[in-house]
Design a protein around this motif. Sequence first.
Motif, PDB file in Angstrom:
ATOM      1  N   ILE A 100       0.832  -1.208   0.000  1.00  0.00           N
ATOM      2  CA  ILE A 100       0.000   0.000   0.000  1.00  0.00           C
ATOM      3  C   ILE A 100       0.870   1.264   0.000  1.00  0.00           C
ATOM      4  O   ILE A 100       0.534   2.266  -0.630  1.00  0.00           O
ATOM      5  N   VAL A 101       2.036   1.198   0.643  1.00  0.00           N
ATOM      6  CA  VAL A 101       2.877   2.395   0.728  1.00  0.00           C
ATOM      7  C   VAL A 101       3.532   2.695  -0.624  1.00  0.00           C
ATOM      8  O   VAL A 101       3.504   3.830  -1.106  1.00  0.00           O
ATOM      9  N   ASP A 133       8.620  -5.150  -7.127  1.00  0.00           N
ATOM     10  CA  ASP A 133       8.246  -6.041  -6.022  1.00  0.00           C
ATOM     11  C   ASP A 133       8.694  -7.448  -6.352  1.00  0.00           C
ATOM     12  O   ASP A 133       8.610  -7.882  -7.505  1.00  0.00           O
ATOM     13  N   ARG A 134       9.138  -8.141  -5.346  1.00  0.00           N
ATOM     14  CA  ARG A 134       9.578  -9.516  -5.598  1.00  0.00           C
ATOM     15  C   ARG A 134       8.385 -10.450  -5.774  1.00  0.00           C
ATOM     16  O   ARG A 134       8.512 -11.556  -6.273  1.00  0.00           O
ATOM     17  N   SER A 181       2.517  -7.339   4.032  1.00  0.00           N
ATOM     18  CA  SER A 181       1.473  -7.170   5.050  1.00  0.00           C
ATOM     19  C   SER A 181       0.184  -6.638   4.442  1.00  0.00           C
ATOM     20  O   SER A 181      -0.913  -6.997   4.874  1.00  0.00           O
ATOM     21  N   SER A 182       0.310  -5.783   3.418  1.00  0.00           N
ATOM     22  CA  SER A 182      -0.896  -5.204   2.817  1.00  0.00           C
ATOM     23  C   SER A 182      -1.803  -6.280   2.245  1.00  0.00           C
ATOM     24  O   SER A 182      -3.014  -6.081   2.156  1.00  0.00           O
ATOM     25  N   ALA A 185      -3.882  -7.449   5.355  1.00  0.00           N
ATOM     26  CA  ALA A 185      -4.457  -6.523   6.328  1.00  0.00           C
ATOM     27  C   ALA A 185      -5.964  -6.458   6.160  1.00  0.00           C
ATOM     28  O   ALA A 185      -6.451  -6.241   5.048  1.00  0.00           O
ATOM     29  N   PRO A 186      -6.702  -6.611   7.241  1.00  0.00           N
ATOM     30  CA  PRO A 186      -8.153  -6.436   7.135  1.00  0.00           C
ATOM     31  C   PRO A 186      -8.545  -4.983   6.889  1.00  0.00           C
ATOM     32  O   PRO A 186      -9.681  -4.718   6.534  1.00  0.00           O
ATOM     33  N   LEU A 241      -8.707  -1.972   8.755  1.00  0.00           N
ATOM     34  CA  LEU A 241      -9.480  -1.058   9.599  1.00  0.00           C
ATOM     35  C   LEU A 241      -8.758   0.279   9.708  1.00  0.00           C
ATOM     36  O   LEU A 241      -7.546   0.321   9.955  1.00  0.00           O
ATOM     37  N   VAL A 253      14.974  -7.035  -5.226  1.00  0.00           N
ATOM     38  CA  VAL A 253      16.155  -6.175  -5.100  1.00  0.00           C
ATOM     39  C   VAL A 253      17.206  -6.909  -4.280  1.00  0.00           C
ATOM     40  O   VAL A 253      16.933  -7.359  -3.158  1.00  0.00           O
ATOM     41  N   VAL A 313       4.612   1.572   8.315  1.00  0.00           N
ATOM     42  CA  VAL A 313       3.436   2.408   8.046  1.00  0.00           C
ATOM     43  C   VAL A 313       2.188   1.523   8.016  1.00  0.00           C
ATOM     44  O   VAL A 313       2.152   0.533   7.293  1.00  0.00           O
ATOM     45  N   VAL A 340      -1.756   0.688   7.066  1.00  0.00           N
ATOM     46  CA  VAL A 340      -2.669   1.049   5.974  1.00  0.00           C
ATOM     47  C   VAL A 340      -3.348   2.379   6.323  1.00  0.00           C
ATOM     48  O   VAL A 340      -3.493   3.278   5.485  1.00  0.00           O
ATOM     49  N   THR A 341      -3.719   2.495   7.597  1.00  0.00           N
ATOM     50  CA  THR A 341      -4.405   3.694   8.097  1.00  0.00           C
ATOM     51  C   THR A 341      -3.681   4.989   7.722  1.00  0.00           C
ATOM     52  O   THR A 341      -4.305   5.993   7.426  1.00  0.00           O
TER      53      THR A 341
HETATM   54  P1  FAD Z   1       3.981  -4.429   2.561  1.00  0.00           P
HETATM   55  O1  FAD Z   1       2.563  -4.519   2.245  1.00  0.00           O
HETATM   56  O2  FAD Z   1       4.562  -5.535   3.371  1.00  0.00           O
HETATM   57  O3  FAD Z   1       4.741  -4.295   1.196  1.00  0.00           O
HETATM   58  C1  FAD Z   1       6.133  -4.426   1.100  1.00  0.00           C
HETATM   59  C2  FAD Z   1       6.455  -5.064  -0.220  1.00  0.00           C
HETATM   60  O4  FAD Z   1       7.859  -5.054  -0.390  1.00  0.00           O
HETATM   61  C3  FAD Z   1       6.033  -6.499  -0.282  1.00  0.00           C
HETATM   62  O5  FAD Z   1       5.082  -6.655  -1.294  1.00  0.00           O
HETATM   63  C4  FAD Z   1       7.303  -7.269  -0.560  1.00  0.00           C
HETATM   64  O6  FAD Z   1       7.132  -8.338  -1.464  1.00  0.00           O
HETATM   65  C5  FAD Z   1       8.202  -6.192  -1.128  1.00  0.00           C
HETATM   66  N1  FAD Z   1       9.632  -6.483  -0.930  1.00  0.00           N
HETATM   67  C6  FAD Z   1      10.255  -6.777   0.231  1.00  0.00           C
HETATM   68  N2  FAD Z   1      11.556  -6.970   0.015  1.00  0.00           N
HETATM   69  C7  FAD Z   1      11.771  -6.776  -1.300  1.00  0.00           C
HETATM   70  C8  FAD Z   1      12.908  -6.847  -2.138  1.00  0.00           C
HETATM   71  N3  FAD Z   1      14.128  -7.144  -1.643  1.00  0.00           N
HETATM   72  N4  FAD Z   1      12.767  -6.589  -3.446  1.00  0.00           N
HETATM   73  C9  FAD Z   1      11.560  -6.288  -3.987  1.00  0.00           C
HETATM   74  N5  FAD Z   1      10.438  -6.232  -3.241  1.00  0.00           N
HETATM   75  C10 FAD Z   1      10.539  -6.472  -1.911  1.00  0.00           C
HETATM   76  N6  FAD Z   1      -2.995  -1.803   9.290  1.00  0.00           N
HETATM   77  C11 FAD Z   1      -4.075  -0.999   9.400  1.00  0.00           C
HETATM   78  O7  FAD Z   1      -3.967   0.201   9.195  1.00  0.00           O
HETATM   79  N7  FAD Z   1      -5.277  -1.484   9.770  1.00  0.00           N
HETATM   80  C12 FAD Z   1      -5.466  -2.792  10.034  1.00  0.00           C
HETATM   81  O8  FAD Z   1      -6.564  -3.223  10.351  1.00  0.00           O
HETATM   82  C13 FAD Z   1      -4.345  -3.662   9.958  1.00  0.00           C
HETATM   83  N8  FAD Z   1      -4.471  -4.967  10.279  1.00  0.00           N
HETATM   84  C14 FAD Z   1      -3.428  -5.807  10.052  1.00  0.00           C
HETATM   85  C15 FAD Z   1      -3.644  -7.173  10.243  1.00  0.00           C
HETATM   86  C16 FAD Z   1      -2.642  -8.068   9.894  1.00  0.00           C
HETATM   87  C17 FAD Z   1      -2.876  -9.524  10.089  1.00  0.00           C
HETATM   88  C18 FAD Z   1      -1.413  -7.580   9.390  1.00  0.00           C
HETATM   89  C19 FAD Z   1      -0.328  -8.534   8.978  1.00  0.00           C
HETATM   90  C20 FAD Z   1      -1.189  -6.227   9.277  1.00  0.00           C
HETATM   91  C21 FAD Z   1      -2.192  -5.334   9.588  1.00  0.00           C
HETATM   92  N9  FAD Z   1      -2.021  -3.955   9.442  1.00  0.00           N
HETATM   93  C22 FAD Z   1      -3.096  -3.127   9.556  1.00  0.00           C
HETATM   94  C23 FAD Z   1      -0.696  -3.379   9.141  1.00  0.00           C
HETATM   95  C24 FAD Z   1      -0.552  -3.114   7.667  1.00  0.00           C
HETATM   96  O9  FAD Z   1      -0.973  -4.206   6.953  1.00  0.00           O
HETATM   97  C25 FAD Z   1       0.878  -2.790   7.300  1.00  0.00           C
HETATM   98  O10 FAD Z   1       1.436  -1.899   8.196  1.00  0.00           O
HETATM   99  C26 FAD Z   1       0.950  -2.231   5.886  1.00  0.00           C
HETATM  100  O11 FAD Z   1       0.225  -3.052   5.006  1.00  0.00           O
HETATM  101  C27 FAD Z   1       2.381  -2.116   5.412  1.00  0.00           C
HETATM  102  O12 FAD Z   1       2.386  -1.722   4.063  1.00  0.00           O
HETATM  103  P2  FAD Z   1       3.749  -1.636   3.251  1.00  0.00           P
HETATM  104  O13 FAD Z   1       3.417  -1.233   1.890  1.00  0.00           O
HETATM  105  O14 FAD Z   1       4.701  -0.817   4.020  1.00  0.00           O
HETATM  106  O15 FAD Z   1       4.358  -3.091   3.326  1.00  0.00           O
END
Ligand code: FAD
Length: 802
Positions: A11-12, A32-33, A42-43, A46-47, A49, A171, A345, A347-348
Amino acid sequence: SPRVVVIGAGIVGCSLADELTARGWTDVTVLDRGPLFAAGGSSSHAPGLVFQTNPSKMLAEFARYTVAKLGGLELDGEPVFRPVGGLEVATTPERWADLARRHGLATSWGIGARLVDPGECARLHPLLDPAAVLGGLHVPSDGLAHAVPAGEAQARRAIDRGARFLARHRVTGVAQEHGRVSGVHTDSGFVPADVVVCAAGFWGPDVGALAGLTVPLQPLAHQYATTAPVPALAGATREISAPILRHQDADLYYREHGDRIGIGSYGHRPMPVTAAETEAHENSCLPFTPDDFADAWKQSLALLPGLAGTEVSAGINGVFSFTPDGMPLLGEHRDLPGFWVAEAVWVTHSAGVARVLAEWLVEGQPRTDVHECDLHRFTDVQLSPEYVAGRGAQQFVEVYDVVHPLDPPAVLRPLRTSPFHPRQQELGAVFTEAGGWERPLWFEANAPLAEGLDLPERDPWAARWWSPTVAAEALATRRHAALYDITPLTRIEVTGPGALGLLQRLTTNDVAKPAGRVTYTLLLDAAGGIRSDLTVARLGEQRFQVGANGPLDLDWFRQHAPDDGSVELRDTTAGTCGLGLWGPRARDVLQPLTTSDVSHEAFGYFRARELSVGGVPVTALRVSYVGELGWELYTDAAAGLRLWDQLRDAGQRHGLVAGGRRAFDSLRLEKGYRAWGVDMSTEHDPVEAGLSFAVRPGKGDFVGRAALERRPHDRRLACLVLDDPATTVLGREPVRVGGTPVGHVTSAGFGATVGRSIAYAWLPASVAGPGTAVTVDWFGEPVAATVAAEPLVDPSGARMRC
Ligand code: FAD
């Protein structure tokens, strides 16, 4: 536009690509890998909320933007955000009181919210047993973000503007050339870049390591389960219709999935995931461990009796990031320009984070204050694996706890202590911790001084981390003298032929004064906002000691220092220590210990001298943050204990006491001295903050000067005095005029000298004049207060200039 590579299409990463391309940076490649767009991070699990209310104004603003942005987005005709509202319920009196406090926070940050009774809770959420709750906090604009479609919708907009998204590109290395990032190596080849942003979720530490950067976050698993169909929801046609629900007394949250219920739990043991384990896992889901969920299910049946007809049918131990202070990590690598991170970060907060990072990259700085989430806010000792793991786990455990704003962290203490620590322990110091440092709040040895003081009773919340001894220490400072440990305050040594030029260019006041002078000054950013406030002591032609607010000030100096070697910058905090000796008897304490003349004539106000005090060489600054005669005395940490002992012994017959942080804070509030990061930030300018006296436009150009002239200065930091001496507030409460919210409290405390509670608050300039009657929300009750002329104590400053 520059070539940008974003690592991670969660999501970020998706949101950042959208925000960058919307600002004209269209050469963006997101790698993305995993596959797109359920990439496995994690995205993907994530449910989603989105509860917006948060003690941090910054996080609340990030969340508000996420709601506003996602609320207007669709993917293939389906909305990516459902504004079903958010309901937090209380099952204990303590939580119910806390919900009233959170209602105040929502009001302070402009989020519409209301407290509702049990019947209304059940009306909003039909599965809920009204007999199980005392009431709830309802935020109608909260809702549910579908994280994967929300990411994809933003990605498509970015793609339309020229961005590329490449799946299955892992990466494996970060390349640099001429001291800057130059691209990334992937398992499918090299991708050149001028800017690389690590948005790799909890894999951030691994990706950071490729660039030699410590990314201080701890991945932890968190249980999320879904039930089988719930009979009471049979025939549900919509995916979700009831508000998202939090039952924080049991560390649980809920959302609907059609006729099923999803349950998230933070009530289980912390389950840290090591780097080796994360490497082994291609996605962020570990197998569900039902035993850890048993209590969550029991508690859920009590709150939502309708679940009795169903059972848990699926679950995950989903992994995401926790930082030592629960805040995201944003910013550029200190040692590798062009390498940025956007980590930890939710989702919120995702769209809000993406927006400020895009502003930072494209415009040079974010438009809102982000110091709370700056990547470099931690000192080195806070970057150890043990600290990051220990504090990260603590954040997990406390995520839904009723946390008092002054509750100190419990794990990995003591970590940093000043040389005075053993003496402070002997005096019964009650410690808190900040920035890794142990800091006395007050000293139990001073308790007898509080006997006989006629102090108003504080309510239980305000009485936490407070003692009548605090007032006694403050009064002793005003009447006699006190010693304050100021070791943790950041000290930066700026030396070299370019030192004066650098400081003149960065600060608002004129520091081109003869050696031996001290100047209070501000650092502004390019938009004229206050980046920090400093005391600059000129100790020699080319030597300055700067009293600063933390590691970010050193970064700012480094970023602006010439690269010709003419300026040397050194953080001397760790190897040195400091004592504030303040009070009307301070000179009587100091003079017998030194052969130097410390009379007002020989050692005037805002002057600096090198002295020998009881055989200890010190740098003495005649300044006072508490508004009394006195000195800041700095020396080598190794000589600190002797300095303390000498001053304590000499002070005995003058009534000298050791003073703690809380007395210090109440004294500075009486004097109207602002605390950067609490009372003011980059969002405010010197005129608004009442600090125009520290700006000398006539001295020549400095960073922020031109922008400052163009700002509207339409707010004021005002001094409120609470009408009833028995009332208190603590900070962040909303301030109302005629019942309408107009601002919020920054810091507050009891002024022992004036016998009243003081609160500083941001107000519109139009109502900030002395005499305005306001109310402050305190647990839902209006507390009457009046804007006062400031400072409340010694407006002429005579007490310091004698
Ligand atoms: P990610 O979604 O983890 O994305 C990171 C990406 O980087 C991944 O797709 C990965 O494949 C890629 N990557 C990693 N290493 C490499 C590499 N070397 N080369 C290329 N790509 C790479 N948040 C809320 O706000 N509300 C909620 O209700 C909530 N509930 C949650 C419930 C659960 C069960 C979980 C697990 C999380 C929850 N969260 C919630 C937290 C939220 O999901 C995360 O904080 C958020 O999704 C993080 O987003 P991101 O884009 O930073 O990371």
